[in-house]
Design an enzyme around this catalytic site. Sequence first.
Site, PDB file in Angstrom:
ATOM      1  N   PHE A 199       0.820  -1.209   0.000  1.00  0.00           N
ATOM      2  CA  PHE A 199       0.000   0.000   0.000  1.00  0.00           C
ATOM      3  C   PHE A 199       0.858   1.264   0.000  1.00  0.00           C
ATOM      4  CE2 PHE A 199       1.118   1.329   4.237  1.00  0.00           C
ATOM      5  CZ  PHE A 199       1.285   0.175   4.987  1.00  0.00           C
ATOM      6  N   HIS A 257       4.603   0.662   1.392  1.00  0.00           N
ATOM      7  CA  HIS A 257       4.920  -0.734   1.709  1.00  0.00           C
ATOM      8  C   HIS A 257       4.948  -1.540   0.422  1.00  0.00           C
ATOM      9  CE1 HIS A 257       3.418  -4.830   3.450  1.00  0.00           C
ATOM     10  NE2 HIS A 257       4.735  -4.801   3.453  1.00  0.00           N
ATOM     11  N   PRO A 273       4.017  -0.675  10.314  1.00  0.00           N
ATOM     12  CA  PRO A 273       2.678  -0.408   9.776  1.00  0.00           C
ATOM     13  C   PRO A 273       1.654  -1.326  10.421  1.00  0.00           C
ATOM     14  CG  PRO A 273       3.970  -1.723   8.223  1.00  0.00           C
ATOM     15  CD  PRO A 273       4.860  -1.445   9.390  1.00  0.00           C
ATOM     16  N   GLY A 274       0.458  -0.810  10.604  1.00  0.00           N
ATOM     17  CA  GLY A 274      -0.642  -1.640  11.093  1.00  0.00           C
ATOM     18  C   GLY A 274      -1.442  -2.147   9.920  1.00  0.00           C
ATOM     19  N   HIS A 297       7.502  -6.463  12.568  1.00  0.00           N
ATOM     20  CA  HIS A 297       7.406  -5.707  11.316  1.00  0.00           C
ATOM     21  C   HIS A 297       6.016  -5.152  11.065  1.00  0.00           C
ATOM     22  CE1 HIS A 297       5.272  -9.121   9.660  1.00  0.00           C
ATOM     23  NE2 HIS A 297       5.355  -8.722   8.415  1.00  0.00           N
ATOM     24  N   ALA A 323       1.476  -5.735  12.225  1.00  0.00           N
ATOM     25  CA  ALA A 323       0.504  -6.299  13.147  1.00  0.00           C
ATOM     26  C   ALA A 323       0.460  -7.819  13.077  1.00  0.00           C
ATOM     27  CB  ALA A 323      -0.882  -5.721  12.854  1.00  0.00           C
ATOM     28  N   GLY A 324       0.772  -8.401  11.945  1.00  0.00           N
ATOM     29  CA  GLY A 324       0.693  -9.858  11.789  1.00  0.00           C
ATOM     30  C   GLY A 324      -0.739 -10.309  11.582  1.00  0.00           C
TER      31      GLY A 324
END
Lengths: 464, 137
Positions: A204, A234, A361-362, A387, A389-390
């Site tokens: 994004f 990203h 980043p979330g 890195h 939120a996963g």
Amino acid sequence: MHALRQLSPFLWEIPKTFRKDMRVPARIYASAEMLGHILQDRSLEQLLNVTTLPGIVQYALAMPDIHEGYGFPVGGVAAFDTESGIISPGGIGYDINCGVRLLRSTLSRAEVQGHLAQLGKAIFNRVPSGVGKGGLYTFRDKEIDRVLLDGAKRIIELGYGSHNDSENTESGGKLDTADPACVSPQAKSRGSDQLGTLGAGNHFVEVEFISAIYDNTEADRLGLQKEQVCVMVHTGSRGLGHQVATDAIRTMNRAMPRFGFSLPDRELACAPFNSPEGQACMNAMSAAANFAWANRQLVTWEIREAWKKIFGTSETLDLVYDIAHNIAKLEPYDVNSARKMLLVHRKGATRAFPGQPVLIPGSMGTGSWLLKGHPGSVAASFGSSCHGAGRSMSRTMSRKLTRIPELLEELAAQGIVVNAGSQAGLSEEAPSAYKNVDEVVNVIDVCGIAKKVARLRPLAVIKG
Amino acid sequence: MSFTWLEHTSDIRLKLESSSFEELFTDALRAMNELLGPEPARSEPGKTLKREISIEASDITSLLVDFLNAVLLETSIHKTLFSEVVSMKITNETISAILNGTPCRSLTRDIKAVTYHEADVKMNQAGKLETILVFDL
């Protein structure tokens, strides 16, 4: 899992006696609640498999955003002795040097607010995104080799950036271990038209504003203040990196009988770092990493062009920092009182050296975090952080549970403008499919790996 | 033809169950194409592209994964879905196939690679060849 020992509120260990083939313990940074979720997929089993790899030093580590991958879990960190250890492409990931960068503007939220719809469209139109979408430029032959060798610096040389950009990129946007000759012609073909493109999936561009500052001194140093508008990007090495990883894993699987390795998962395929296959893998991975930095540099130029179109040619976007979260780096550490060069694999994990900006980043709509690497990170995690939120939910489930109109309404209610090329992509990337990034970052902060500097909230999301 | 899509946290899993090597490989190809871009409206009618894929591997599981990755590479480079198997000869360690494909203006989904994770071709209790494949999206 009965073998888990709690070492501190957010640090757990599985001793190497748990399984016969473990060479070192496994350590997990997580809250008790997160651990409950982690135990629901196979990420811990994968982490234990990593501990069996030759030459691994101290521990295999899991960051709090860990989730099941293949071979290594996503959110895994492992360091290997370069003399006796291995390199494993599965410990890097197929999207080599997928990473993020943060740009700061000179504008405040109030100044940007009325232009969000136009801005979102301008960025969406300027930055090619979407499945297999090629960019505005095709690099072939000697030109692609220059990019593979020099990374972001080559793109800057061509006029698409400034010295400040490479100065604020991890490793200067270029790994010196790159050798374009180690990248197959097929990989170069797969990536030839993909520089300056976002891709799809969870990649994004996000326009954000700083909603809170936690470290005024560091924020001042980085030229950041509350309400300031920033842009986060990203993306990674696109098809070239995917093919480099595919080629490397295939080569290593074929070579492994010669090394006498017996591994619990083919995706852990590896070679001694000092073997011809190991060196070729390092050289190719480094070239692909350079391609990713070149990609993010060209995407930055495209965003800057869109920005100028909306706000005028005197407005700038300066690079705060760029980090990788799928990479292997040669780094020196003290091991048993000796200084040793280790190959640190970070798969879905970022470098967090003391004093270094760390970008987390979330999910879509939740925004991101900026942290600063803490001196404790070196001992705690080979200078590594989470890195993002996963994921906590599969893409299939997320698509089933997410209604696009409701998702868009929710985001609009938060004032977030969305420009996306794919509705299926949107539903798979819904915030509910991810862990809570605030909780993940909290673990990193409390454990002394990296400290909070600023929270950013989204204003506009651009996706493929 | 028998394949089923299964859950995976970040990517997607496929379960295959087939009567022969040829059927297994063809089913896997069909499944991968279904994942990549099933919309015929996006194809450019009248144009086809023929590609020959020849692969060697140490075992049938690696052969299957390597074959799919080779087709994925051709799809990525030529923006073409290879859905027609003109011919296919398979042994435990080699495959030689000729495929016809239709160029597409765009595909629906990106696949980074077909992984070896969980892949293990073996005979199940029903006498069928069975394996899981995980696609990295």
